[in-house]
Motif scaffolding. Sequence first.
Motif, PDB file in Angstrom:
ATOM      1  N   PHE A   1      -5.499   9.227   5.460  1.00  0.00           N
ATOM      2  CA  PHE A   1      -4.524   8.172   5.755  1.00  0.00           C
ATOM      3  C   PHE A   1      -3.218   8.433   5.013  1.00  0.00           C
ATOM      4  O   PHE A   1      -2.134   8.337   5.583  1.00  0.00           O
TER       5      PHE A   1
ATOM      6  N   MET B   1      -1.710  10.563   7.958  1.00  0.00           N
ATOM      7  CA  MET B   1      -1.365   9.467   8.868  1.00  0.00           C
ATOM      8  C   MET B   1      -0.053   8.803   8.479  1.00  0.00           C
ATOM      9  O   MET B   1       0.717   8.399   9.354  1.00  0.00           O
ATOM     10  N   SER B   2       0.215   8.720   7.177  1.00  0.00           N
ATOM     11  CA  SER B   2       1.424   8.005   6.755  1.00  0.00           C
ATOM     12  C   SER B   2       2.687   8.826   7.001  1.00  0.00           C
ATOM     13  O   SER B   2       3.792   8.335   6.752  1.00  0.00           O
TER      14      SER B   2
ATOM     15  N   THR C   1      -8.013   3.703  13.237  1.00  0.00           N
ATOM     16  CA  THR C   1      -9.132   3.525  12.304  1.00  0.00           C
ATOM     17  C   THR C   1     -10.011   4.767  12.216  1.00  0.00           C
ATOM     18  O   THR C   1     -10.707   4.977  11.236  1.00  0.00           O
ATOM     19  N   ILE C   2     -10.007   5.599  13.256  1.00  0.00           N
ATOM     20  CA  ILE C   2     -10.910   6.735  13.293  1.00  0.00           C
ATOM     21  C   ILE C   2     -10.288   7.951  12.598  1.00  0.00           C
ATOM     22  O   ILE C   2     -10.926   8.999  12.490  1.00  0.00           O
TER      23      ILE C   2
ATOM     24  N   ALA D   1     -16.740  10.290   1.139  1.00  0.00           N
ATOM     25  CA  ALA D   1     -16.313   9.670   2.389  1.00  0.00           C
ATOM     26  C   ALA D   1     -15.046   8.844   2.172  1.00  0.00           C
ATOM     27  O   ALA D   1     -14.087   8.935   2.947  1.00  0.00           O
TER      28      ALA D   1
ATOM     29  N   GLY E   1      -9.609   9.030   9.620  1.00  0.00           N
ATOM     30  CA  GLY E   1     -10.320   9.696   8.526  1.00  0.00           C
ATOM     31  C   GLY E   1     -11.496  10.514   9.035  1.00  0.00           C
ATOM     32  O   GLY E   1     -11.760  11.624   8.563  1.00  0.00           O
ATOM     33  N   VAL E   2     -12.191   9.974  10.034  1.00  0.00           N
ATOM     34  CA  VAL E   2     -13.344  10.694  10.588  1.00  0.00           C
ATOM     35  C   VAL E   2     -12.861  11.952  11.307  1.00  0.00           C
ATOM     36  O   VAL E   2     -13.511  12.994  11.274  1.00  0.00           O
TER      37      VAL E   2
ATOM     38  N   TYR F   1       0.834  -1.198   0.000  1.00  0.00           N
ATOM     39  CA  TYR F   1       0.000   0.000   0.000  1.00  0.00           C
ATOM     40  C   TYR F   1       0.870   1.249   0.000  1.00  0.00           C
ATOM     41  O   TYR F   1       0.663   2.158  -0.811  1.00  0.00           O
ATOM     42  N   LEU F   2       1.826   1.280   0.927  1.00  0.00           N
ATOM     43  CA  LEU F   2       2.679   2.461   1.034  1.00  0.00           C
ATOM     44  C   LEU F   2       3.881   2.332   0.102  1.00  0.00           C
ATOM     45  O   LEU F   2       4.981   1.993   0.525  1.00  0.00           O
TER      46      LEU F   2
ATOM     47  N   THR G   1     -11.311   9.915   3.567  1.00  0.00           N
ATOM     48  CA  THR G   1     -10.683   9.017   4.532  1.00  0.00           C
ATOM     49  C   THR G   1      -9.293   8.607   4.070  1.00  0.00           C
ATOM     50  O   THR G   1      -8.309   8.721   4.815  1.00  0.00           O
ATOM     51  N   PHE G   2      -9.211   8.141   2.835  1.00  0.00           N
ATOM     52  CA  PHE G   2      -7.922   7.609   2.394  1.00  0.00           C
ATOM     53  C   PHE G   2      -6.917   8.724   2.129  1.00  0.00           C
ATOM     54  O   PHE G   2      -5.716   8.531   2.315  1.00  0.00           O
TER      55      PHE G   2
END
Lengths: 411, 504
Positions: A207, A211-212, A220-221, A199, A223-224, A144-145, A203-204
């Motif tokens: 991430f 986040m990365s 998990t939260i 959405a 994105g929200v 993914y990364l 979110t992604f």
Amino acid sequence: MSQAAAMTAGRATGEKSKADDARKLPKDVGDTLTKAGMGLAVLGVVAAGAGYAMDAKRFAASYLIGFLFVATIALGGLFFVLVQHLARAGWSVAARRQMEWLAGLLPAVAVLSIPIFLWAHDLYHHWMGPQAATDPILQKKAGYLNPSFFYGRSAFYVVVWVALGLYFTRTSRAQDESGDAKLTEKMQAASAPAMILFALTTTFAAFDWVMSLDPHWYSTIFGVYVFAGCATSSLSVLALITVQLQQRGYFRKISTVEHRHDIGKLLFGFIVFFAYIGFSQFLLIWYADIPEETVWYHHRWDDAGWAKVSLAIFFGHFVIPFLLLLSRHAKRHAVGLSVGAVIMLVMHYVDLYWLVMPTFDHHFHFSVVDICGLLGPLGIAAFLVARQAAQGPLYPLRDPRLAETVKVDNP
Amino acid sequence: MTTAALQEDTPGKRAPLVLGHRDFNAVTETVAGIVEKKTTPSWLVLLGLAVSVLLILLGSLGKLVAEGLGIWGLNNTVFWAWDITGFVFWIGIGHAGTLISAILFLFRQKWRTSINRAAEAMTIFAVMSAAIYPVFHVGRVWFAYWLFPIPNQMSMWPNFKSPLLWDVFAISTYATVSILFWYVGLVPDLATLRDRATTKVRSIVLGIFSLGWRGSHRNWLNYEKTYLILAGLSTPLVLSVHTIVSFDFAVSIMPGWHTTIFPPYFVAGAIFSGFAMVVSLMVLARKAYGLEGLITIKHLENMNKIILLTGTMVGYAYAIEYFIAWYGGNEYERFAFINRAFGPYKWAYWTMWSCNVFSPQLFWFKRIRTSIPAMFVISIFVNIGMWFERFVIIVTSLHRDYIPSSWTYFRPSLFDISTFLGSFGLFFTLFLLFLRFLPAVAISEVKGVMPQADPHAGHDDHGHDAHDDHHEEASAKADESEDEGDEGEEASDDAEKDEEESRG
């Protein structure tokens, strides 16, 4: 006759000619606004250049924060437009055009995202750099990364946003011309799948782009959490624009103190939502106390400077605006609502800063380069919003629910 | 088909929320009629059935108290299973009522008015069904009050750091406020029933419970204020209850339980299951009591849209959880999720996905979300799916823990099943009694959303006459407009009372 009724009658007859809303800003006002926006854009670009010259590495992180500031506001505008169509809302017609201006920034967001990818190797060096090859955790998520998938995904997000932004703003403008109620139905039908796309991409993107930065950490939260910031920041901008248009006499009947109150309520609701999401993430990580998760908060707490920023977010992003906007009077008051909105916008920047910067700067210090990184994207966004405000109608002129928005009342 | 056409919500024109009721009195007659008519045999049959199932519950609980928790299928590895599953299942269902009455009220969603009463009743009964589990799970049920922090000479306190204790506070607060909210809303309607009462006993009992309601402007002013404040207080409560229920799992370090999205994900799931239960119940109740004009296809369609929305949100959470379990790179977390989807409980996991995420997607089609049989079947699927969601979270994470030698496969005992089945008996017994003895639809609230309630109906906006002052002060509901034939819900003066009595 009671006083209120007398006033209603007076407004209805004597002052009728004065009581009409401006369909468009007067040309001279529009020109001044565009020029001021242009000035800010030039200033921003110059400042960004200077910041880059001062410290290119720091500037990349600062720019990412500034870019996210504009992108989240634009996405919040898109979210508002989508959710109002989805709910077939009537009250919000008076506020929708301003949010469409924000969603109209999305093509610019696409352009502004390009530097992020040019500097990706600096920003995301933890997983893009050579050390990733020997990191067993990163090896597990390399599927993914990895740079090419990252660029591909990012391109997908911005393409989706540009498409949605253009579709909803253009269709709404087309309705100004034609008055065709079918266009409302079309937008309503499109809003449901659009919301799903919104959405997932938001979110992604959260991430991938935020986040990365700390690629071992996950939540998990997350994105929200970023979405909550989109909502508070865009509603704050909406509140400021609405108050200005009302105070300067362009909005009289279409958008009133009742709309201010409703925008204030929605902003208040999302302030609580943000706190709820932020607290949920914090409490669960704190309670379980798993080192691979708590590390993220340690970066934001162990250093005395970052600890102060963390507290500032708790008080400035939640406690103070919560107490302020709890009051009905404050939400209806032009100054009260504006103060709340300004606090929320400042704190939204601080929140993004707090999300991004601790990865690059273990000891908090605010640099002039950071201001340059904000001014660049912000100046361009200000210009584009000003230009839309100057050139187009101030509200959806022929929306079939215009009559409903005029009647909004908070008894 | 004609009603569906009448309720087409075209932009600029809102569909009527009440169909087939010419005036206020017709609404009163429809709703009060249910309570005032003679008991029907079919209701008695249903009550008999529900009470029989309730007896199964009582028997199962009696056996539990006599013999201990060993009669459940729990074991060392799976120390929590159907008990907590049933608890979370019922608590989740208990979310729709207050959501409809509080949050939709704050959002000015007027369609809530004809469903809120029954949904709130459902909430209270669902919370009661849920409360069975923690109360009896303590083993010695006569010490259940130890759950509360009561000072004692042994200085023994519950563990304040445990979310299970927070549950005690959250749920008892929620139950209290829900009952208050429900009761406040009932007062004007109880007064209506009181004024229509034909027997002395009925009149006295309803008179006591309607708290001297006279339908005066002062009454309505206080009522509206109380209602708004309770709505404001209930809104964070709705969210807090299931948030804390999610903490029961998420504060632990159990793979599959510890994930930060749990709080909003549980709240979305709770609303989802609650709305599904409201749809299941309303589809039946509106048919049985001829409430089709009040609880219209439009109401059901709106609820189905919320089911689609929340079902998709739950699907989002499942997907993000799965993704992050992989992305996090933690092998235990990864195993927990692979085990869920492909391990011995894969049937439960895919049942959950099919019922909760896939089946509501059919509501994208207007034909399906306005079809009574289709929505009934889907709402039942959602209820099943939401039970499985909790089962999957709880049992699949526990049954294969860190020590492979203790791995096991949980099978419920007869008493697990009978207790859960019996909880439906409690729920339906209470719900049937509610339908029979209390106004199932909020009479006064429904009148407030009818066109007649608008003081400007039929007038042009500025054509005020001498009635102006009156209109400014009166709330829409209390408004005694000059339209003939509307005695108004308050029926306060004796003249109106007499008129109604003579009719009845």
